[in-house]
Design an enzyme around this catalytic site. Sequence first.
Site, PDB file in Angstrom:
ATOM      1  CB  SER A   1      82.830  98.451 -22.034  1.00 50.89           C
ATOM      2  OG  SER A   1      83.849  97.918 -22.574  1.00 50.89           O
ATOM      3  CB  CYS A   2      84.160 103.175 -23.797  1.00 49.10           C
ATOM      4  SG  CYS A   2      84.692 102.713 -21.967  1.00 49.10           S
TER       5      CYS A   2
ATOM      6  NE  ARG B   1      86.475 106.984 -17.557  1.00 49.04           N
ATOM      7  CZ  ARG B   1      85.586 105.858 -17.076  1.00 49.04           C
ATOM      8  NH1 ARG B   1      86.376 105.034 -16.489  1.00 49.04           N
ATOM      9  NH2 ARG B   1      84.330 105.728 -17.614  1.00 49.04           N
TER      10      ARG B   1
ATOM     11  N   GLY C   1      89.423  91.304 -22.754  1.00 50.99           N
ATOM     12  CA  GLY C   1      89.814  90.292 -23.537  1.00 50.99           C
ATOM     13  C   GLY C   1      88.686  89.339 -23.889  1.00 50.99           C
TER      14      GLY C   1
ATOM     15  CG  HIS D   1      89.651 104.464 -21.636  1.00 45.66           C
ATOM     16  ND1 HIS D   1      89.811 104.287 -20.235  1.00 45.66           N
ATOM     17  CD2 HIS D   1      88.389 104.138 -21.758  1.00 45.66           C
ATOM     18  CE1 HIS D   1      88.536 104.029 -19.765  1.00 45.66           C
ATOM     19  NE2 HIS D   1      87.391 104.184 -20.691  1.00 45.66           N
TER      20      HIS D   1
HETATM   21  N1  LIG Z   1      80.754 106.608 -18.765  1.00 44.60           N
HETATM   22  C1  LIG Z   1      81.466 105.789 -19.444  1.00 44.60           C
HETATM   23  O1  LIG Z   1      82.569 106.105 -19.667  1.00 44.60           O
HETATM   24  C2  LIG Z   1      80.791 104.586 -20.089  1.00 44.60           C
HETATM   25  C3  LIG Z   1      81.204 104.223 -21.416  1.00 44.60           C
HETATM   26  C4  LIG Z   1      80.743 103.152 -21.887  1.00 44.60           C
HETATM   27  C5  LIG Z   1      79.758 102.428 -21.075  1.00 44.60           C
HETATM   28  N2  LIG Z   1      79.180 102.969 -20.175  1.00 44.60           N
HETATM   29  C6  LIG Z   1      78.124 102.058 -19.564  1.00 44.60           C
HETATM   30  O2  LIG Z   1      77.075 103.125 -19.915  1.00 44.60           O
HETATM   31  C7  LIG Z   1      75.938 102.527 -18.654  1.00 44.60           C
HETATM   32  C8  LIG Z   1      75.677 103.946 -18.065  1.00 44.60           C
HETATM   33  O3  LIG Z   1      76.801 104.968 -17.666  1.00 44.60           O
HETATM   34  P1  LIG Z   1      77.007 106.212 -17.481  1.00 44.60           P
HETATM   35  O4  LIG Z   1      78.417 106.385 -17.137  1.00 44.60           O
HETATM   36  O5  LIG Z   1      76.042 106.856 -18.330  1.00 44.60           O
HETATM   37  O6  LIG Z   1      76.227 106.413 -15.891  1.00 44.60           O
HETATM   38  P2  LIG Z   1      75.743 107.661 -15.244  1.00 44.60           P
HETATM   39  O7  LIG Z   1      76.454 108.856 -16.055  1.00 44.60           O
HETATM   40  O8  LIG Z   1      75.762 107.510 -13.868  1.00 44.60           O
HETATM   41  O9  LIG Z   1      74.231 107.865 -15.962  1.00 44.60           O
HETATM   42  C9  LIG Z   1      73.403 106.797 -15.581  1.00 44.60           C
HETATM   43  C10 LIG Z   1      71.895 107.605 -15.331  1.00 44.60           C
HETATM   44  O10 LIG Z   1      70.921 106.794 -14.952  1.00 44.60           O
HETATM   45  C11 LIG Z   1      70.219 107.657 -13.948  1.00 44.60           C
HETATM   46  N3  LIG Z   1      69.557 106.239 -13.167  1.00 44.60           N
HETATM   47  C12 LIG Z   1      70.057 105.749 -11.954  1.00 44.60           C
HETATM   48  N4  LIG Z   1      69.098 104.761 -11.809  1.00 44.60           N
HETATM   49  C13 LIG Z   1      68.025 104.576 -12.474  1.00 44.60           C
HETATM   50  C14 LIG Z   1      67.045 103.939 -12.796  1.00 44.60           C
HETATM   51  N5  LIG Z   1      66.639 103.061 -12.019  1.00 44.60           N
HETATM   52  N6  LIG Z   1      66.200 104.072 -13.869  1.00 44.60           N
HETATM   53  C15 LIG Z   1      66.485 105.328 -14.422  1.00 44.60           C
HETATM   54  N7  LIG Z   1      67.369 106.011 -14.560  1.00 44.60           N
HETATM   55  C16 LIG Z   1      68.382 105.775 -13.677  1.00 44.60           C
HETATM   56  C17 LIG Z   1      70.974 108.153 -13.241  1.00 44.60           C
HETATM   57  O11 LIG Z   1      70.543 109.360 -13.021  1.00 44.60           O
HETATM   58  P3  LIG Z   1      69.293 109.950 -11.938  1.00 44.60           P
HETATM   59  O12 LIG Z   1      69.455 108.965 -10.829  1.00 44.60           O
HETATM   60  O13 LIG Z   1      69.607 111.287 -11.620  1.00 44.60           O
HETATM   61  O14 LIG Z   1      68.159 109.612 -12.657  1.00 44.60           O
HETATM   62  C18 LIG Z   1      72.350 108.489 -14.022  1.00 44.60           C
HETATM   63  O15 LIG Z   1      72.386 109.926 -14.488  1.00 44.60           O
HETATM   64  C19 LIG Z   1      76.819 101.651 -17.902  1.00 44.60           C
HETATM   65  O16 LIG Z   1      76.643 100.361 -18.035  1.00 44.60           O
HETATM   66  C20 LIG Z   1      78.418 102.023 -18.071  1.00 44.60           C
HETATM   67  O17 LIG Z   1      78.978 100.943 -17.688  1.00 44.60           O
HETATM   68  C21 LIG Z   1      79.521 104.228 -19.738  1.00 44.60           C
END
Ligand SMILES: NC(=O)c1ccc[n+]([C@@H]2O[C@H](COP(=O)([O-])OP(=O)(O)OC[C@H]3O[C@@H](n4cnc5c(N)ncnc54)[C@H](OP(=O)(O)O)[C@@H]3O)[C@@H](O)[C@H]2O)c1
Length: 338
Positions: free
Chosen positions: A140-141, A169, A196, A221
Amino acid sequence: MSVQVAVNGYGTIGKRVADAVAIQPDMELIGVAKTRPNHEAELAVENGYPLYAAIEERVELFDDAGIELAGTVEEMVDAADIVVDACPGGIGAENKSLYEEHDTPALYQGGEDADLVDVSFNARGKFDAAAGADHVRVVSCNTTGLSRLLAPLREEYGVEKARVTLVRRGGDPAQTGRGPINDILPNPVSLPSHHGPDVNTIFPELNIDTLGLKVPATLMHTHSVNVTLESSPDAAEVRELLGEQSRTFLIPEGSGIDGAGALKEFAMDRDRPRADIWENCIWSESISMEDTDLYLFQAIHQESDVVPENIDAIRAVLGTADATESIELTNDTMGIGF
Ligand SMILES: NC(=O)c1ccc[n+]([C@@H]2O[C@H](COP(=O)([O-])OP(=O)(O)OC[C@H]3O[C@@H](n4cnc5c(N)ncnc54)[C@H](OP(=O)(O)O)[C@@H]3O)[C@@H](O)[C@H]2O)c1
């Protein structure tokens, strides 16, 4: 020969990873997949990225919206040398069998459980362990930010114990449904927070305790860090060490950057795409030593710090570069380092 990369899930992380893949000289972005024909689907088409339907029954919705599809996610995964799964947390686990059916190695994101994968990845800690793995999780981030900070401290001084309070955040800027609103939540209220143990997926021997809070902010964050070192460098030496790292930015004293808002302004002024800040941002003045105890504050841009790590993880899994080569190439192409 360029590595053929597919991105399944074109949201906050996926669209940034897709853009980063597209500019790598040794990679080709063969497509991105989405479930819905929304503005991000239009963006993919505008960028010239082949767009695939993540759910076959929804192909019609794209047709109705006049958005041209290149095919279904199965076809995309089949054609790829590697797929980056950037779907919401938990959906990556559901997609695992799809990647296995097509014998395509997959990278997952930090929202997936560590036990889903063979290796959890950070370029500074676990590059070699990812070689040839079928399922790899880019942590994760927050875990990425902590791993980048702790790696040089471990190598240079040894770490007896790390204690970190993560002020997180409440949601990303576009996550209108997230909170808290006008509140400050111990989150999780029980100790330690999951961060951790997650850092231990990168550095298993590291002694680390973390506490988490959530606040009504969207930009970044902030970590309040205390690391008891095994030796006692002075603050200037630690400052120099952290300043030498390629993915840390030491916020200069006197710069007037007093928080996440000013950091984002700084990034916008320097034409960063989406005002992304890929580096850990460490306040130089905060770096202090009390005997063997190091203290500092760092800010982490949750939407973007994992993006260069995904690029490095692709090379690590496919064995197309070693850690130093990959980190340098990723940094050069993306323009990392202020
Ligand atoms: N955002 C952060 O701050 C952050 C930081 C580090 C890691 N992460 C991790 O990165 C991952 C993605 O997070 P994110 O923040 O990018 O989420 P997000 O903004 O919600 O993007 C995920 C995208 O996946 C699409 N999606 C949903 N179901 C799907 C499926 N079955 N097949 C293909 N696409 C699908 C959704 O769009 P549509 O349904 O419109 O297609 C959505 O735009 C998670 O594991 C999260 O914990 C996030």
